[in-house]
Design a protein around this motif. Structure first.
Motif, short mmCIF file in Angstrom:
data_model
loop_
_atom_site.label_atom_id
_atom_site.label_comp_id
_atom_site.label_asym_id
_atom_site.label_seq_id
_atom_site.Cartn_x
_atom_site.Cartn_y
_atom_site.Cartn_z
N UNK A 182 0.81 -1.22 0.00
CA UNK A 182 0.00 0.00 0.00
C UNK A 182 0.84 1.26 0.00
N UNK A 183 0.19 2.39 -0.26
CA UNK A 183 0.90 3.66 -0.43
C UNK A 183 0.73 4.60 0.76
N UNK A 184 -0.50 4.65 1.30
CA UNK A 184 -0.79 5.71 2.26
C UNK A 184 -0.50 5.22 3.68
N UNK B 116 5.07 3.96 0.36
CA UNK B 116 5.79 3.47 -0.82
C UNK B 116 7.18 4.09 -0.89
N UNK B 117 7.24 5.40 -0.68
CA UNK B 117 8.54 6.10 -0.74
C UNK B 117 9.52 5.50 0.25
N UNK B 118 9.02 5.19 1.45
CA UNK B 118 9.92 4.66 2.47
C UNK B 118 10.41 3.27 2.10
N UNK B 119 9.55 2.48 1.44
CA UNK B 119 9.95 1.11 1.13
C UNK B 119 10.73 1.00 -0.18
N UNK B 120 10.55 1.97 -1.06
CA UNK B 120 11.26 1.94 -2.35
C UNK B 120 11.95 3.27 -2.59
N UNK B 121 12.93 3.59 -1.76
CA UNK B 121 13.55 4.93 -1.90
C UNK B 121 14.10 5.15 -3.30
N UNK B 122 14.49 4.07 -4.00
CA UNK B 122 15.08 4.26 -5.33
C UNK B 122 14.04 4.75 -6.33
#
Ligand code: HEM
Ligand SMILES: [Cu+2]
Ligand SMILES: [Cu+2]
Lengths: 245, 511
Positions: B469-471, B498-504
């Protein structure tokens, strides 16, 4: 395969929605010809939009299903495209509005010199048809629905009201209805173009026997109409009961 | 939320009775008076006790989580609004036990039909009081949502990083604040007419029955958007997660929500085209315009799926079903917004098909999507994807079988709200098809109930983030602890988890 099942069901939906207009009665008045045109234009426009948007929804389902764990390109916007897809629907509805507006003006037009007038009063749960200037006064019951008689190819003005709750005067064969509301006099013109008997019914829920609140309209030639008027005049007493002969 | 589902089951049972009664011409399962009570309660319950409260309940759970807040701004007010809603519903249904039965004048209870001279029973009064309670509950809830969203966001959660669901709830809350007072007013006026000698809606005493329609639909049309905007939000949360991409056209989605909300305040009289006393052209024009921002939403969802990597979970299937059904509802909506078409379609089964496509095919499908998506978060248990897909296909096929044929019945001249009809050519068969479809839907609902029961009894625990999930709700445990979060990730976009889990991948790519 799951997505192909989806596209199959969507295709079926589309195929059948095209038939909607075929179920529409042909429309037996001059006004109904215009109303029918409106149905056809909107159905075609609707089908066009449906095909395009169904396609846009189904394409990604087939083409871009998850195939690997890799994330696809993470794009977020495309301002030009977004403006385009705002403007195109806007243009479509502007055109549709122009057509609607023109059609409605024609249908609502009141002739300055209608050939005849009928006062229609709705009540729980039937109708009263009064022909002003005559003693003709047809009052129905749910069990014996009244019949309205109209001459063909002539404009008849209908003045509609209700003596109790809201009702609606609907003749599906004419593609037309208008509400009957206490304290409101609603006027419209009907110009039948086809001889025959058409079913009419109340469309606005009005209580217990709403489902039985029907009537019929008989469209006749001028000669038959005159004959009917004469017969009616000479038998005003029996005409206050039930359906017309 | 659970209570609203309970009311959904009640209203759904009523619908099955309606379809059984209409399966053949001249059926006499229930009489006309019972039939009127049934469709009145069905409509009232589905609208006021299910579709709206489910959205409010979901938002109550999600808004604090999605903005990173420990709770709603006014928790006690919150409890109060729940009980108002709960007892409001009981009050409306309690009409079946009083003299004369429950309210029987339809969900919009047009005066003079609902006046004391004609609707003599106490059921109508209970209906008025129950609805007043739910409308007050709605107004207070809206205040709570707006306050929470504006004042309780976590550091970094700017307005332009709010999940779309929260934005849609802000628009919904504004609509509630503008529309519900009109409902409360018209209900109060009706009550005054009935018991305190008022004559607001009696033509013979100088009142005006048309006034009732204006006041009702000034509430009633915004109400239909109150019933769909939250679900646009739900769909806008589900589609990106299962397309494994960010939402496409975030700004457009937010602006379209407010465009819809604004325009929907100016279209009420499209429900009154056939009264002959309103300026049809104006209301038709504004109604057509609503199709534009609605179309924008569709293109945004398509853009989100475009070149994505689509995962067919149950929630995603319901989101797709939502789009397909709602499209038909939207197209028939524009059709009935054309007065020349409405002169045939108004109060016919064509109209019944229109609003069931938007509410049943739309809101209801989004509700099922929401349940399959967030059930693990709310209850900490996973629903079965296998049963979920059965549920989806039964509902999708059953729904379209039931409501598609109604469009034909409508143009052929079948009016709504009739307990019986004549055996005209084709009518019996089409109605039978509709009734069979309703049984297929009922089977889908049974599968769903079975799924809920087995999931609740299972010992298996749901992971915190089953879908990627994203939020922010996917950051905390399932179910969330008291005060929701132990820690928060940095918030730099509308999808912080999402940003935290896929920083790339977090850095925005040009599209
Ligand atoms: C493109 C958007 C839409 C347009 C143009 C539209 C137009 C209309 C019009 C003109 C009517 C009145 C027809 C009549 O009374 O004869 C109507 C009825 C209705 N619409 Fe829509 N609609 C749209 C979307 C929606 C949505 C999103 C919902 C709810 C989720 C909805 C729910 C309803 C309901 C419940 C009625 C029936 C009210 C009643 O008479 O009981 N519509 N719609
Ligand atoms: Cu009626
Ligand atoms: Cu509306």
């Amino acid at each position: 395969m799951r997505s192909s099942r989806l596209s199959l069901s969507a295709g079926l939906l589309l195929a059948t929605s095209g038939c909607g207009v075929y179920a529409l009665p042909p429309g037996a008045t001059m006004q109904a010809q215009v109303l029918r045109q409106d149905w056809i234009v909107f159905t075609l426009a609707g089908l066009f939009v449906a095909v395009v948007v169904f396609g846009l929804i189904l394409i990604p389902l087939v083409v871009w299903r998850r195939r690997s764990d890799e994330y696809p390109p993470q794009f977020r916007r495309n301002t030009k495209l977004e403006i385009t897809y705002t403007i195109i629907p806007l243009l479509i509805v502007i055109v549709l509005f122009a057509i609607t507006y023109r059609n409605e003006v024609i249908v609502k037009h009141l002739s300055p010199r209608p050939a005849g007038t009928v006062e229609v009063t709705a009540f729980q749960w039937s109708w009263r048809f009064h022909y002003p200037g005559t003693t003709i006064n047809i009052v129905g019951t749910p069990q014996a629905p009244p019949q309205l008689v109209l001459p063909i190819d002539e404009t008849t003005r209908i003045n509609l009201t209700s003596s109790d709750v809201n009702h609606a005067f609907w003749i599906p064969g004419f593609l037309f209805k208008r509400d009957a509301i206490a304290g409101v006099k609603n006027s419209f013109d009907l110009r039948p173009t086809r001889v025959g008997v058409y079913l009419g019914r109340c469309a606005e829920f009005c209580g217990l026997d709403h489902a039985l609140m029907s009537f019929s309209v008989r469209v006749v030639s001028r000669a038959d109409y005159n004959r009917w008027l004469r017969a009616r005049r000479s038998s005003t007493i029996s005409s206050t009961k039930g359906g017309a002969s | 939320m659970c209570t609203s589902i309970f009311y959904f089951f009640l209203a759904g049972l009523l619908a099955l009775v309606i379809r059984a009664q209409l399966s053949q011409p001249g059926m006499m399962l229930v009489g006309p008076h019972q039939y009127a009570q049934i469709f009145t309660l069905h409509g009232t319950a589905m609208i006021f006790l299910f579709v709206v409260p489910f959205a409010l309940g979901l938002a109550n759970f999600l808004i604090p989580l999605q903005i990173g807040a420990p709770d709603m701004a006014f928790p006690r007010l919150n409890a109060f609004t729940y009980w108002l809603f709960f007892f409001g519903g009981i009050t409306i249904f309690s009409g079946v036990f009083v003299n004369g039965g429950a309210a029987a004048s339809g969900w919009f209870a047009y005066a003079p039909l609902s006046e004391i001279r004609i609707s003599t029973g106490e059921g109508q009064d209970l209906w008025i009081i129950g609805l007043l309670m739910t409308s007050i509950s709605g107004i207070l809830t809206a205040v709570n949502f707006i306050t929470t969203t504006f004042l309780y966001r976590a550091p970094g959660m700017t307005m332009w990083r709010l999940p779309i669901f929260v934005w849609e709830m802000v628009a919904t809350s504004l609509l509630i604040l503008m529309a519900f007072p009109s409902l409360a007013a018209v209900l109060a006026m009706l009550f005054i007419d009935r018991h305190l000698g008022g004559e607001f809606f009696t033509a013979s005493a100088g009142g005006n029955p048309v006034l009732y329609q204006h006041l009702f639909w000034f509430f009633g049309h915004p109400e239909v958007y109150i019933m769909i905007l939250p679900y646009f939000g739900v769909i806008s949360e589900i589609i990106p997660v299962f397309s494994r991409k960010p939402i496409f056209g975030y700004t457009g989605l937010v602006l379209s929500a407010f465009a819809i909300a604004g325009l929907s305040m100016g279209v009420w009289a499209h429900h009154m085209f056939t009264t002959g006393v309103v300026t049809n052209g104006f209301f038709a024009a504004i109604s057509f315009l609503i199709a534009v921002p609605t179309g924008v939403k569709f293109f945004n969802w398509v853009g989100t799926m475009w070149r994505g990597s689509i995962v067919f979970t149950t929630a995603m299937l319901f989101a797709i079903g939502f789009m397909l059904n709602f499209l038909i509802g939207g197209i028939t909506g524009v059709m009935v917004a054309s007065p020349p078409i409405d002169f045939q379609a108004e109060d016919s089964y064509f109209l019944v098909a229109h609003f069931h496509y938007v509410l049943g095919g739309g809101s209801l499908f989004a509700i099922f999507g929401a349940i399959y998506f967030w059930f693990p978060k709310v209850f900490g248990k996973m629903l079965s994807e296998r049963l979920g897909k059965w549920c989806f296909w039964l509902l999708f096929i059953g729904f379209n079988t039931t409501f598609f044929v109604m469009q034909f019945l409508g143009v052929m001249g079948m009016p709504r709200r009739v307990y019986t009809y004549a055996a005209l050519p084709g009518w019996g068969n089409l109605n039978l098809i509709a009734s069979i479809g309703s049984l297929i839907m009922a089977a889908g609902v049974l599968v769903f109930v079975w799924d809920i029961i087995t999931a609740s009894l299972s010992r298996k625990h749901a992971p915190d983030d089953p879908w990627g999930g994203y939020s922010l709700e996917w950051w905390t445990t399932s179910p969330p602890p008291e005060f929701n979060f132990v820690s928060l990730p940095p918030i730099r976009s509308e999808r912080p988890v999402f940003d935290a889990k896929h920083p790339e991948l977090a850095k925005e790519q040009p599209g």
